[in-house]
Design an enzyme around this catalytic site. Structure first.
Site, PDB file in Angstrom:
ATOM      1  CG  HIS A 112      -0.331  -0.263   2.505  1.00  0.00           C
ATOM      2  ND1 HIS A 112      -0.042  -1.536   2.948  1.00  0.00           N
ATOM      3  CD2 HIS A 112       0.100   0.579   3.483  1.00  0.00           C
ATOM      4  CE1 HIS A 112       0.529  -1.467   4.133  1.00  0.00           C
ATOM      5  NE2 HIS A 112       0.642  -0.197   4.475  1.00  0.00           N
TER       6      HIS A 112
HETATM    7  P1  AMP Z   1       1.699   0.271   7.484  1.00  0.00           P
HETATM    8  O1  AMP Z   1       1.366  -1.172   7.279  1.00  0.00           O
HETATM    9  O2  AMP Z   1       2.539   0.542   8.670  1.00  0.00           O
HETATM   10  O3  AMP Z   1       2.282   0.908   6.233  1.00  0.00           O
HETATM   11  O4  AMP Z   1       0.359   1.074   7.736  1.00  0.00           O
HETATM   12  C1  AMP Z   1      -0.896   0.505   7.726  1.00  0.00           C
HETATM   13  C2  AMP Z   1      -1.931   1.606   7.637  1.00  0.00           C
HETATM   14  O5  AMP Z   1      -3.211   0.992   7.567  1.00  0.00           O
HETATM   15  C3  AMP Z   1      -1.972   2.525   8.856  1.00  0.00           C
HETATM   16  O6  AMP Z   1      -1.890   3.875   8.409  1.00  0.00           O
HETATM   17  C4  AMP Z   1      -3.304   2.212   9.544  1.00  0.00           C
HETATM   18  O7  AMP Z   1      -3.914   3.350  10.098  1.00  0.00           O
HETATM   19  C5  AMP Z   1      -4.131   1.649   8.407  1.00  0.00           C
HETATM   20  N1  AMP Z   1      -5.114   0.643   8.796  1.00  0.00           N
HETATM   21  C6  AMP Z   1      -5.008  -0.290   9.767  1.00  0.00           C
HETATM   22  N2  AMP Z   1      -6.073  -1.120   9.742  1.00  0.00           N
HETATM   23  C7  AMP Z   1      -6.864  -0.697   8.722  1.00  0.00           C
HETATM   24  C8  AMP Z   1      -8.088  -1.142   8.174  1.00  0.00           C
HETATM   25  N3  AMP Z   1      -8.709  -2.199   8.666  1.00  0.00           N
HETATM   26  N4  AMP Z   1      -8.613  -0.463   7.124  1.00  0.00           N
HETATM   27  C9  AMP Z   1      -7.989   0.625   6.611  1.00  0.00           C
HETATM   28  N5  AMP Z   1      -6.825   1.097   7.071  1.00  0.00           N
HETATM   29  C10 AMP Z   1      -6.259   0.444   8.116  1.00  0.00           C
END
Ligand code: AMP
Ligand code: ZN
Length: 198
Positions: A112
């Protein structure tokens, strides 16, 4: 129950456990209409569920690429497309500056791209770790990552020691040289920069 059947039941249970693990949350969020921002044949853009700034989006490929570690030269066009989608989204909010990039070590599955406004003014941004994942070189700019893959054909992972070093870094303001002694101080300091925008 036969041994084979029992094994099949066990396998199904384990698959469900993996699918329900918190680190798989983005996969279900990609299908949630309330979070969906935009979609085309290659990518889905959603709102981050716990936004760390006024605007915080995630661009995810439809192709099952779990993380940066799985990226090869064949994915360069996809990475460029994700970048373009992110840029366009940023341009649709002309009153904010945006950062587009990847966490060197992501916690959530499915690759992502973070598209985040650089105010970092959000109640969800609570910890030193949150701050340092977006404001240090742990946050790899999208263009930098693309050029790394063009040169090396892959993404070289950050070592555990490097990750720890970034997470433990002092709380430095991303707009000036201010060093905060704790998160509440930092959070009130960054409002100074927001006021300058008005
Ligand atoms: P990272 O994996 O550290 O790059 O970041 C994961 C991102 O996903 C963070 O900014 C979280 O706030 C976000 N996040 C966590 N769980 C969910 C979810 N279920 N749906 C959407 N975003 C999420
Ligand atoms: Zn500052």
């Amino acid at each position: 129950m036969s041994k084979k059947r029992r094994q099949e039941d066990e396998d199904t249970k384990n698959e469900k456990k993996i699918a329900n693990h918190w680190s798989m949350g983005l996969l279900s969020s990609m299908k949630e209409p309330e979070l969906l921002v935009k979609e085309d044949d290659k990518v889905v853009t959603i709102k981050d569920k716990y936004p760390k700034a006024q605007y915080h989006f995630l661009v995810l490929p439809k192709e099952n690429i779990s993380s940066l570690a799985k990226i090869t030269k064949d994915d360069i066009e996809l990475l460029k497309h994700m970048d373009k989608v992110g840029q366009e989204l940023a341009e649709s909010h002309p009153n904010s500056n945006f950062k587009l990039g990847y966490h060197a070590e992501a916690s959530m599955s499915r690759l992502h791209l973070h598209v985040i406004s650089d105010d970092f003014n959000s109640t969800c941004l609570k910890t030193r770790k949150h701050w340092n994942t977006f404001t240090t070189d742990f946050f790899v700019p999208s263009v930098k990552l693309i050029s790394e893959v063009e040169k090396q054909g892959k993404v070289i992972p950050m070592t555990k020691e490097e990750v720890k070093e970034f997470m433990d870094m002092p709380l430095k303001c991303h707009k000036c040289s201010f060093l905060a002694k704790n998160m509440p101080t930092l959070k009130s300091h960054i409002l100074v920069h927001l006021k300058k925008l008005l």
